[in-house]
Design a protein around this motif. Structure first.
Motif, PDB file in Angstrom:
ATOM      1  N   LYS A  60       0.813  -1.216   0.000  1.00 35.06           N
ATOM      2  CA  LYS A  60       0.000   0.000   0.000  1.00 35.06           C
ATOM      3  C   LYS A  60       0.850   1.272   0.000  1.00 35.06           C
ATOM      4  CE  LYS A  60      -3.979   0.104   1.919  1.00 35.06           C
ATOM      5  NZ  LYS A  60      -5.114   0.177   2.862  1.00 35.06           N
ATOM      6  N   SER A  61       2.141   1.109  -0.186  1.00 36.52           N
ATOM      7  CA  SER A  61       3.020   2.282  -0.239  1.00 36.52           C
ATOM      8  C   SER A  61       2.782   3.064  -1.535  1.00 36.52           C
ATOM      9  CB  SER A  61       4.482   1.839  -0.159  1.00 36.52           C
ATOM     10  OG  SER A  61       4.725   1.142   1.043  1.00 36.52           O
ATOM     11  N   TRP A  62       2.954   4.373  -1.449  1.00 35.84           N
ATOM     12  CA  TRP A  62       2.823   5.215  -2.625  1.00 35.84           C
ATOM     13  C   TRP A  62       4.122   5.220  -3.425  1.00 35.84           C
ATOM     14  CZ3 TRP A  62      -0.213  10.358  -1.505  1.00 35.84           C
ATOM     15  CH2 TRP A  62      -1.484  10.038  -0.987  1.00 35.84           C
ATOM     16  N   GLN A 104      -7.012   3.369  -3.722  1.00 35.23           N
ATOM     17  CA  GLN A 104      -6.994   2.511  -2.535  1.00 35.23           C
ATOM     18  C   GLN A 104      -7.673   1.169  -2.783  1.00 35.23           C
ATOM     19  OE1 GLN A 104      -5.459   2.933   0.510  1.00 35.23           O
ATOM     20  NE2 GLN A 104      -4.440   4.583  -0.622  1.00 35.23           N
ATOM     21  N   THR A 105      -8.676   1.159  -3.622  1.00 38.79           N
ATOM     22  CA  THR A 105      -9.340  -0.115  -3.937  1.00 38.79           C
ATOM     23  C   THR A 105      -8.371  -1.062  -4.636  1.00 38.79           C
ATOM     24  OG1 THR A 105     -11.443   1.046  -4.172  1.00 38.79           O
ATOM     25  CG2 THR A 105     -11.303  -1.164  -5.112  1.00 38.79           C
ATOM     26  N   LEU A 107      -5.068  -1.007  -4.307  1.00 38.52           N
ATOM     27  CA  LEU A 107      -4.055  -1.429  -3.330  1.00 38.52           C
ATOM     28  C   LEU A 107      -4.598  -2.503  -2.397  1.00 38.52           C
ATOM     29  CD1 LEU A 107      -2.390   1.985  -2.352  1.00 38.52           C
ATOM     30  CD2 LEU A 107      -1.620   0.285  -4.019  1.00 38.52           C
ATOM     31  N   ASN A 108      -5.848  -2.340  -1.956  1.00 35.38           N
ATOM     32  CA  ASN A 108      -6.452  -3.344  -1.067  1.00 35.38           C
ATOM     33  C   ASN A 108      -6.590  -4.687  -1.779  1.00 35.38           C
ATOM     34  OD1 ASN A 108      -6.682  -1.533   1.051  1.00 35.38           O
ATOM     35  ND2 ASN A 108      -8.744  -0.880   0.472  1.00 35.38           N
ATOM     36  N   LYS A 110      -4.706  -5.801  -4.263  1.00 37.07           N
ATOM     37  CA  LYS A 110      -3.371  -6.393  -4.396  1.00 37.07           C
ATOM     38  C   LYS A 110      -2.882  -6.968  -3.061  1.00 37.07           C
ATOM     39  CE  LYS A 110      -1.796  -3.531  -8.251  1.00 37.07           C
ATOM     40  NZ  LYS A 110      -0.815  -2.498  -8.706  1.00 37.07           N
ATOM     41  N   ARG A 111      -3.171  -6.236  -1.971  1.00 39.87           N
ATOM     42  CA  ARG A 111      -2.757  -6.726  -0.653  1.00 39.87           C
ATOM     43  C   ARG A 111      -3.434  -8.052  -0.323  1.00 39.87           C
ATOM     44  NH1 ARG A 111      -5.510  -3.601   3.882  1.00 39.87           N
ATOM     45  NH2 ARG A 111      -7.150  -4.880   2.937  1.00 39.87           N
TER      46      ARG A 111
END
Length: 417
Positions: A60-62, A104-105, A107-108, A110-111
């Motif tokens: 979730k890093s930019w 953010q969706t 990133l979530n 992918k996490r």
């Protein structure tokens, strides 16, 4: 005073011997724990799990901020740069900062996908542990049975030596047959070969167990001397538990992981945003600044087609994985049912050996020994009785090993720890 010192020394020596014996003796449970703690294949999966977990923590890093600078609108005639009020002098130095703001969706998604890969590795690790437990149990049981066979062979050797001593004493008075005496001596020599063969099997088991414990292959140790069957023959086939096996769970988690990967592809069409700020330090005119927003447009045909094809491809892979999972469950059910059926037959045969066959042959040997001592029996018949009892005792332990091995494989099929 000397007596006290002597007694104290003896006490310390006894304590040391006891500790050495405790260290040298490895119960089956302890051995399995050492394997799970030290075997490289298991440690390898643990490293893979930590690798995926570490990757998930940073997902979730930019992206880093981009800074740029440079000269802008410089004329080829550099003397114009000195003109402060000339409208043609548009030269300056630009400073800009740009930052992309991820969705953010995305990133979530992918996490969650990365975390699912760590869960797959955990299931694989558990199944490797199950395979190693089965292999260790079979080696452990092989050594146990070989040692018990050695004990029987040693006892039979002592009895045969006693019979030979008596027969040789009778030979002088022509009360024993010479050819049978030679046959008995040949059987005695064969027992030596049998002892060597059993020692070889014990050494082979020791090497295998030391390898699994990641120790020197020649490290000596003692094992449990009392091992009994778990008597799974009284149970019924538990096919429902197969779905909880680690290898089956691995397929389930693979499917979950691919569905999460699908989600990553689906949310890939969502836009990402960014901001761009710029300052221009001008030489011949007032300084300027600008701020711009940015947005990706992945819904264009040449981009969205890639996402839709990936989602479609993963659908086919998921269906294939489901069918492979069903095949694995069917094969596991077959193996489990076969092992339980074989166990039932082996239990019956082993009980027949223990309760009827061996006691009958022991009585036969005792009767022939008594007759031989009273000079009413024949050495040939006595030797035959001795040989049959030895053979049946060894066969009984072979049946016991078959039972223990089948139980280890049954526990493997149901992943019983």
């Amino acid at each position: 005073m000397r007596k006290l010192i002597t007694l104290f020394s003896i006490f310390c020596l006894a304590i040391t011997n006891i500790n050495a014996q405790d260290t040298n003796h490895i119960p089956l449970d302890t051995l399995l724990q050492r394997i799970e703690s030290n075997y490289p294949a298991i440690l390898q999966y643990q490293q893979n799990i930590q690798s995926w977990q570490a990757k998930a923590q940073g997902i979730k890093s930019w992206m880093p901020t981009t800074f740029s600078t440079g000269i802008m609108r410089f004329p080829y005639n550099l003397s114009m740069v000195k003109e402060k009020n000339d409208p043609m002098n548009q030269a300056g130095i630009s400073f800009s900062i740009e930052q992309m703001i991820p969705n953010q969706t995305k990133l979530n998604a992918k996490r969650d996908y990365i975390n699912s890969l760590a869960e797959v590795e955990k299931s694989k690790s558990n199944w490797i542990k199950n395979e190693l437990r089965r292999d260790a149990k079979i080696l452990y049981y092989s050594r146990f049975v070989s040692q018990q066979k050695q004990k029987i062979v040693f006892e039979s050797e002592e009895l045969l030596n006693l019979v030979l001593t008596t027969a040789e004493a009778k030979l002088s008075s022509n009360q024993s047959q010479l050819q049978t005496l030679y046959k008995a001596k040949a059987r005695l020599a064969e027992l030596k070969n049998m002892q060597n063969m059993l020692s070889s099997l014990i050494a082979e088991s020791n090497i295998g167990l030391n390898i699994l414990m990641v120790r020197d292959v020649n490290t000596p140790f003692e094992i449990d001397i009392l091992i009994k069957p778990s008597n799974y023959s009284l149970t019924t086939t538990n096919t429902a538990s197969i779905a909880k096996r680690s290898d089956i769970v691995t397929f389930t988690k693979y499917i979950q992981s691919m569905k999460l990967e699908q989600k990553v592809m689906k949310v890939g069409v969502r836009p990402d945003f960014g901001v761009h700020a710029e300052h221009a330090q001008m030489f011949g005119m007032p300084s300027q600044w600008s701020i711009m927003g940015m947005m990706t447009i992945p819904i264009v045909p040449w981009s969205s087609k890639m996402y839709s094809s990936e989602v479609k491809s993963l659908n086919f892979q998921i269906q294939a994985m489901e069918l492979e999972k069903q095949t694995m469950q069917l094969m596991a059910t077959k193996m489990l049912t076969e092992k339980l059926s074989m166990l039932n037959y082996e239990y019956v045969q082993y009980q027949n050996y223990s309760q009827q066959i061996i006691p009958a042959y022991e009585n036969n040997l005792q009767a022939n020994l008594l007759a031989f001592k009273q000079n009413t029996g024949d050495l040939f018949v006595l030797l035959d009785a001795w040989e049959m009892l030895l053979m049946k005792k060894l066969e009984a332990y072979e049946k016991l090993f078959n039972i223990l091995k089948l139980e280890a494989e049954y526990e493997y099929e149901l992943e019983i720890k």
